[in-house]
Design an enzyme around this catalytic site. Sequence first.
Site, mmCIF file in Angstrom:
data_model
loop_
_atom_site.group_PDB
_atom_site.id
_atom_site.type_symbol
_atom_site.label_atom_id
_atom_site.label_comp_id
_atom_site.label_asym_id
_atom_site.label_seq_id
_atom_site.Cartn_x
_atom_site.Cartn_y
_atom_site.Cartn_z
ATOM 1 N N ASP A 29 0.822 -1.222 0.000
ATOM 2 C CA ASP A 29 0.000 0.000 0.000
ATOM 3 C C ASP A 29 0.850 1.263 0.000
ATOM 4 O OD1 ASP A 29 -2.427 -1.346 0.019
ATOM 5 O OD2 ASP A 29 -2.631 -1.282 2.206
ATOM 6 N N ASP B 62 -7.438 2.823 12.661
ATOM 7 C CA ASP B 62 -6.150 3.496 12.534
ATOM 8 C C ASP B 62 -6.271 4.870 11.877
ATOM 9 O OD1 ASP B 62 -4.729 1.508 13.840
ATOM 10 O OD2 ASP B 62 -4.423 0.344 12.015
ATOM 11 N N ARG C 119 -0.105 4.096 17.203
ATOM 12 C CA ARG C 119 -0.569 5.053 16.197
ATOM 13 C C ARG C 119 -0.377 6.510 16.601
ATOM 14 N NH1 ARG C 119 0.349 1.296 13.558
ATOM 15 N NH2 ARG C 119 -1.016 0.250 12.074
ATOM 16 N N SER D 135 -3.564 -9.498 6.940
ATOM 17 C CA SER D 135 -3.008 -8.171 7.171
ATOM 18 C C SER D 135 -2.445 -8.167 8.585
ATOM 19 C CB SER D 135 -4.120 -7.130 7.014
ATOM 20 O OG SER D 135 -3.820 -5.987 7.781
HETATM 21 N N1 ARG Z 1 -8.088 -4.000 15.578
HETATM 22 C C1 ARG Z 1 -6.844 -3.529 16.092
HETATM 23 C C2 ARG Z 1 -6.941 -2.067 16.432
HETATM 24 O O1 ARG Z 1 -7.786 -1.385 15.939
HETATM 25 C C3 ARG Z 1 -5.678 -3.840 15.172
HETATM 26 C C4 ARG Z 1 -5.590 -2.998 13.951
HETATM 27 C C5 ARG Z 1 -4.470 -3.462 13.062
HETATM 28 N N2 ARG Z 1 -4.151 -2.470 12.067
HETATM 29 C C6 ARG Z 1 -3.690 -2.753 10.871
HETATM 30 N N3 ARG Z 1 -3.451 -1.749 10.074
HETATM 31 N N4 ARG Z 1 -3.460 -3.965 10.473
HETATM 32 O O2 ARG Z 1 -6.179 -1.576 17.215
#
Ligand code: ARG
Length: 427
Positions: free
Chosen positions: A20, A129, A100, A180
Amino acid sequence: MKGSSPAKRHVVLAYSGGLDTSVAIPWIAEKFGAEVTALSVDVGQQGELEGALSRAKKNGARAARLVDAKATFAREYLTPAIWANALYQGVYPLSTALARPLIARTLAEVAVDAGADAVAHGCTGKGNDQVRFDVAIRSLAPGLAIIAPVREWNMNREDELRYAEEHHLEIRVTPKSPYSVDENLWGRSIEGGMLEDPAKAPPEEIFAWTGHPETWPKAPEELSVAFERGVPVAVDGVRLPMVELVRTMNERAGAHGVGRIDHVEDRVVGIKSRENYECPGAVALIEAHRALETLVLPRDLLSFKATVDRRFAEAIYEGLWFTPLREALQAFLASTQEVVTGGVTLKLYQGSVHAVGRRSPYSLLAPELATYAASSTFQQDAAVGFIQLYGLANELAYHRQRLARAGGGHPGGGKKRAARAVPPAAR
Ligand code: ARG
């Protein structure tokens, strides 16, 4: 973006090295006529960031930078999460959610320093995210525009691969994984593919930090963690900087399969999704910290703190790191940790971790009170009067409620005798 400057616009992209964000480099350059700086923030993810950054330059980034934020991540983000025993919905240690805001902060700092017009990130429009990134950037650097290519373009994986080919991008061709994955010091998350069906058990292939169950030792292992003011400082008597300590815990607890989490989670954007995590160090450290708190914090504080803990975890999950709420909750948490000093023995065994010993100079467990032996100084006969007064209000209330249910006490109600009943303790 500020369009007035005759100079080429400048965008700083949070770059992971994956497909990406690799495709995002030429896409942003073309679409916005911009120069792109690729920024990778090291929060303890494994994999080779240096190699990824050299690819970024080959793929058209004007500059590529790596910021090592591991120590900051541990000190400023993981520490308060440990104080709060932070588990979203009771299970998820918030590994992605904690990283994040730090990545966003670093992105904003680099962009402001460089006089850039915008920042970019590779989040989709369906997850948490994007919320965490956007809210953080808008709070920290409101002058920066935010570009989220993946949210804007309509490319699937095949489209992205075609785009990469057409633009002669150098991408690391990994065997097509349906999953992912996101990773940092505090844990690993795995989504997608067959995991999207919550009825199906996760296959062993998704796990990287916890070996195959066949490799989990057949015998339990004990390990001790020392805390000072709620911060883990040593494992088995060896003092370690926090980054090393968390890594050590990931390895030691991970070897026993600790920290696998399989959860149907509620995202901020209203979606339920099936999530899998591996967070051995986080799960073990939170278990140890929680056990130590039970020894040193009084009952009413423990009870109230549990509500703060939960709200703190939710605020992190919901992208509210840079907010007065999070700061105020954290100030409360900090004030509870002055006495959270001592050691905890953990037992690791076949996917589980349990505290089996705890000690502290500030222990509230007074043996002379708790013991059933003759040495007890607890005045047992004082309990009688205590109980009479303690129960008084509710004895009375319970009587009155029964009366009300029986239809007594109303004007014209026939149970006058019952209405006068007063519990014995009040007499
Ligand atoms: N569901 C989790 C969260 O919102 C993990 C997110 C994983 N993010 C990713 N870009 N693969 O914190």
